[in-house]
Design a protein around this motif. Structure first.
Motif, PDB file in Angstrom:
ATOM      1  N   PHE A   1       0.912  -1.286  -0.138  1.00 42.50           N
ATOM      2  CA  PHE A   1       0.184  -0.079  -0.006  1.00 42.50           C
ATOM      3  C   PHE A   1       0.785   1.548   0.042  1.00 42.50           C
ATOM      4  O   PHE A   1       0.446   2.346  -0.337  1.00 42.50           O
ATOM      5  N   SER A   2       2.007   1.195   0.514  1.00 46.68           N
ATOM      6  CA  SER A   2       3.047   2.291   0.395  1.00 46.68           C
ATOM      7  C   SER A   2       3.127   2.472  -0.724  1.00 46.68           C
ATOM      8  O   SER A   2       3.645   3.833  -0.994  1.00 46.68           O
ATOM      9  N   LEU A   3       3.749   1.379  -1.464  1.00 39.47           N
ATOM     10  CA  LEU A   3       4.133   1.485  -2.847  1.00 39.47           C
ATOM     11  C   LEU A   3       2.964   2.162  -3.622  1.00 39.47           C
ATOM     12  O   LEU A   3       3.294   3.031  -4.825  1.00 39.47           O
ATOM     13  N   ILE A   4       1.771   1.765  -3.502  1.00 47.74           N
ATOM     14  CA  ILE A   4       0.588   2.268  -4.239  1.00 47.74           C
ATOM     15  C   ILE A   4       0.361   3.769  -4.077  1.00 47.74           C
ATOM     16  O   ILE A   4       0.030   4.378  -4.842  1.00 47.74           O
ATOM     17  N   SER A   5       0.839   4.192  -2.981  1.00 44.91           N
ATOM     18  CA  SER A   5       0.654   5.457  -2.602  1.00 44.91           C
ATOM     19  C   SER A   5       1.622   6.360  -3.228  1.00 44.91           C
ATOM     20  O   SER A   5       1.200   7.008  -4.032  1.00 44.91           O
ATOM     21  N   ALA A   6       2.974   6.522  -2.707  1.00 47.01           N
ATOM     22  CA  ALA A   6       3.891   7.313  -3.113  1.00 47.01           C
ATOM     23  C   ALA A   6       5.490   6.781  -3.055  1.00 47.01           C
ATOM     24  O   ALA A   6       6.280   7.476  -3.409  1.00 47.01           O
ATOM     25  N   LEU A   7       5.687   5.794  -2.271  1.00 49.67           N
ATOM     26  CA  LEU A   7       6.949   5.354  -1.846  1.00 49.67           C
ATOM     27  C   LEU A   7       7.818   4.965  -3.123  1.00 49.67           C
ATOM     28  O   LEU A   7       7.455   4.557  -4.134  1.00 49.67           O
ATOM     29  N   GLY A   8       8.933   5.765  -2.996  1.00 47.19           N
ATOM     30  CA  GLY A   8       9.896   5.688  -4.331  1.00 47.19           C
ATOM     31  C   GLY A   8       9.798   6.654  -5.265  1.00 47.19           C
ATOM     32  O   GLY A   8      10.239   6.649  -6.383  1.00 47.19           O
ATOM     33  N   LYS A   9       9.037   7.787  -5.077  1.00 48.20           N
ATOM     34  CA  LYS A   9       8.902   8.684  -6.275  1.00 48.20           C
ATOM     35  C   LYS A   9       9.191  10.140  -5.521  1.00 48.20           C
ATOM     36  O   LYS A   9       9.307  10.306  -4.244  1.00 48.20           O
ATOM     37  N   SER A  10       9.382  11.235  -6.254  1.00 44.53           N
ATOM     38  CA  SER A  10      10.036  12.073  -5.942  1.00 44.53           C
ATOM     39  C   SER A  10       8.919  13.230  -5.552  1.00 44.53           C
ATOM     40  O   SER A  10       7.729  12.760  -6.129  1.00 44.53           O
TER      41      SER A  10
END
Length: 349
Positions: free
Chosen positions: A69-78
């Motif tokens: 869910f963190s990845l789906i949210s924004a993890l790893g993006k600027s």
């Protein structure tokens, strides 16, 4: 998708998620494969160590979903292609995953200790067993508090600003050092017990190596610490946490899989068991009256004149410590080596 309409896995200066997606699904597949193999190897032979490891796997599912869910949210993006709300949500999820990470690592260590006890001795009061299990339990509870107390979950992915969690770097240094020490400490009892066995050096080295393999977790453990400290010093918010998260997922995956190494090694080594005794024990087998046979021991080179250990009779003798080969015994690497035993005769009556 990102703001340009490209697919989710598109690599760009503002999107480093592809590396996380790959590791996220690879680690899950790796763990599921190892778990299925262990379940097959120990079918109808489950013990407390298996229950503890099963609990750790359940916690890992929660850990995996939280990071998903963190990845789906924004993890790893600027911050150029994400909103403040998305970053805050991703940060809170990563914060929660760290608590699960600490508990999972503690559960794998306790499971390993119970597996060692099941293989080598049934004496649960051994001081080293209680000490290491206690230390692993305290480490799990202490680590969860150490990495979370007085920290702001919504800002945990902010770099170059530790106001949200004072002493963030030193906290992780302390936690990682204690984790490394505990991993090393678990190998020492195994080495001591195995070296007392009456068998050749090659078999002793092999048995110890099976448990020493767990120290492979040191690699992602220290890499995780190095990447996270670099992120805190000079990283960009959110996006530069990617190397840290990749090594963290590798860390927890290896911890779970290597806990099963003593069981899984049976796949590669097709050995059978005829018995194991410690150097202080006496084994009783074929009747031989020669004075040269007054020393009881393992003699793999004398297969035709040797006999298997009578485990029922060994259990009735209180002479020294022994490791019994039983059909219902837990699977362990030392129960897979084909030892042959030659001994002096003794009247049990």
């Amino acid at each position: 998708m990102d703001s340009s309409g490209n697919r989710l896995t598109a690599i760009s200066p503002d999107n480093h998620q592809p590396w996380l997606w790959f590791m996220h699904f690879f680690s899950m597949a790796f763990i599921v494969l190892a778990a299925c193999m262990r379940a097959w190897m120990k079918w109808r032979q489950a013990a407390l160590s298996d229950a503890l490891l099963f609990t750790a796997h359940l916690l890992y599912i929660g850990y995996w979903l939280v990071l998903l869910f963190s990845l789906i949210s924004a993890l790893g993006k600027s911050e150029n292609i994400t909103s403040t709300l998305q970053e805050s949500k991703a940060a809170k999820l990563v914060f929660a995953s760290r608590i699960l990470l600490v508990i999972i690592l503690g559960a794998t260590k306790v499971s390993t200790m119970f597996l060692i006890r099941e293989i080598f001795t049934r004496d649960a009061t051994k001081w080293w067993f209680r000490a290491i299990v206690g230390a692993a339990t305290v480490q799990a509870a202490f680590g969860a508090l150490l990495l979370s107390i007085e920290c702001s979950p919504a800002r945990i992915l902010d770099a170059k600003n530790n106001d949200h969690c004072s002493g963030n770097g030193p906290r992780w240094i302390v936690f990682t050092v204690f984790e490394a020490l505990l991993e090393c400490l678990m190998v020492i009892p195994v080495a001591i017990i195995v070296m007392r066995l009456q068998t050749n050096l090659q078999k002793k080295i092999w048995a110890i190596t099976v448990f020493v393999c767990r120290l492979v977790v040191w690699v992602p453990m220290w890499m995780h610490l190095a990447f996270y400290l670099r992120f805190l010093r000079s990283g960009r918010n959110n996006i530069d946490i990617v190397p840290t998260m990749i090594t963290e997922e590798l860390w927890v995956a290896l911890a779970l899989v290597l806990t099963s190494t003593p069981v899984l090694m049976r796949v590669a080594k097709k050995f059978t068991t005829s018995g194991i005794t410690l150097s202080t024990s006496k084994a009783y087998g074929s009747r031989e009256s020669s004075s040269n046979q007054k020393k009881t021991g393992f003699r793999p080179d004398d297969v035709t004149n040797s006999s298997q250990v009578d485990t029922h009779r060994m259990r009735n003798l209180n002479e020294g410590a022994s490791i019994e080969s039983r059909a219902e015994s837990q699977v362990g690497i030392l129960r897979q080596v084909d030892f042959q035993i030659s001994s002096e005769s003794k009247d049990l009556t």
